[in-house]
Write a protein that holds these residues in place. Structure first.
Motif, mmCIF file in Angstrom:
data_model
loop_
_atom_site.group_PDB
_atom_site.id
_atom_site.type_symbol
_atom_site.label_atom_id
_atom_site.label_comp_id
_atom_site.label_asym_id
_atom_site.label_seq_id
_atom_site.Cartn_x
_atom_site.Cartn_y
_atom_site.Cartn_z
ATOM 1 N N THR A 22 -3.208 -1.290 6.199
ATOM 2 C CA THR A 22 -3.248 -0.382 5.056
ATOM 3 C C THR A 22 -4.048 0.872 5.390
ATOM 4 O O THR A 22 -3.645 1.989 5.052
ATOM 5 C CB THR A 22 -3.836 -1.088 3.822
ATOM 6 N N THR A 63 1.483 4.960 1.332
ATOM 7 C CA THR A 63 1.085 5.828 2.431
ATOM 8 C C THR A 63 0.941 7.261 1.957
ATOM 9 O O THR A 63 0.520 8.122 2.689
ATOM 10 C CB THR A 63 2.112 5.767 3.578
ATOM 11 N N PRO A 117 -0.984 9.054 -1.047
ATOM 12 C CA PRO A 117 -1.846 8.883 -2.210
ATOM 13 C C PRO A 117 -1.334 9.596 -3.450
ATOM 14 O O PRO A 117 -1.635 9.211 -4.554
ATOM 15 C CB PRO A 117 -3.191 9.465 -1.763
ATOM 16 N N THR A 132 -2.321 4.726 5.374
ATOM 17 C CA THR A 132 -2.683 5.583 4.246
ATOM 18 C C THR A 132 -3.132 6.957 4.724
ATOM 19 O O THR A 132 -4.040 7.070 5.547
ATOM 20 C CB THR A 132 -3.804 4.940 3.413
ATOM 21 N N PRO A 158 0.827 -1.197 0.000
ATOM 22 C CA PRO A 158 0.000 0.000 0.000
ATOM 23 C C PRO A 158 0.861 1.246 0.000
ATOM 24 O O PRO A 158 1.959 1.251 0.536
ATOM 25 C CB PRO A 158 -0.793 -0.111 1.301
ATOM 26 N N VAL A 188 -5.493 2.279 -3.786
ATOM 27 C CA VAL A 188 -4.564 2.233 -2.661
ATOM 28 C C VAL A 188 -3.905 0.863 -2.599
ATOM 29 O O VAL A 188 -2.682 0.754 -2.503
ATOM 30 C CB VAL A 188 -5.282 2.549 -1.333
#
Length: 167
Positions: free
Chosen positions: A100, A35, A37, A104, A33, A56
């Motif tokens: 995740t 972190t 975006p 994120t 994932p 994601v």
């Protein structure tokens, strides 16, 4: 009796084969994932009800449980994530989703949503997001699907969408 059980298990995901090429059904790794975006590759759709979104993660685990649904769940709190992962009764898929979610950074004006997009022999290579009547997440087709597997793989998609798309 063991032959019957084996036949039922092998028949769960498709037709017969020698099973030598079935490595994905045992694979419980996740995609890494992001972190940030901004570092994801946004999958942008226009027209036909398409929604701009950032993928994601596509997470998966063998025999994790759950049920598929094109309608995503808003993941905006620890409680919402806990409710979403509750059906994952085996493996570490619930922990993957929780990790995740925590890792994120969701930008202002965006919302994380998740959906069980597939339960089967293969992990979809990605998803599309649309909003004709309501927000939906649909798995992309697998190029070379496995004809059978020993256990189904549960696949979860986590995406960021404009907050307006989920209200």
């Amino acid at each position: 009796m063991p032959t019957t059980l084996l036949a039922l298990t092998l028949g769960a995901c498709g037709s017969e084969s020698d099973g030598d090429d079935d490595t994905r059904a045992e694979d419980t790794t996740q995609t890494t994932p992001s972190t940030d975006p901004g570092s994801t590759s946004p999958s942008t759709s226009t027209g036909g009800g398409g929604v701009d979104f950032d993928e994601v993660a596509i997470l998966h685990a063998t025999a994790a449980g759950g049920e598929t649904s094109a309608a995503p769940v808003v993941l905006d709190s620890d409680a919402a994530v806990a409710d979403f992962v509750a059906p994952f009764t085996r493996g570490d898929l619930g922990q993957q989703v929780q990790t995740t979610y925590v890792a994120t950074k969701v930008p202002d004006g965006r919302t994380m949503v998740g959906s069980v997009v597939s339960i089967g022999c293969d992990v979809p290579p990605g998803v599309t997001v649309s909003a004709a009547d309501s927000l939906t997440i649909t798995p992309k087709k697998v190029a070379s699907p496995l004809p059978e597997c020993l256990a189904p793989v549960t696949t979860v998609a986590l995406v960021l969408v404009d907050s307006d798309a989920v209200t």
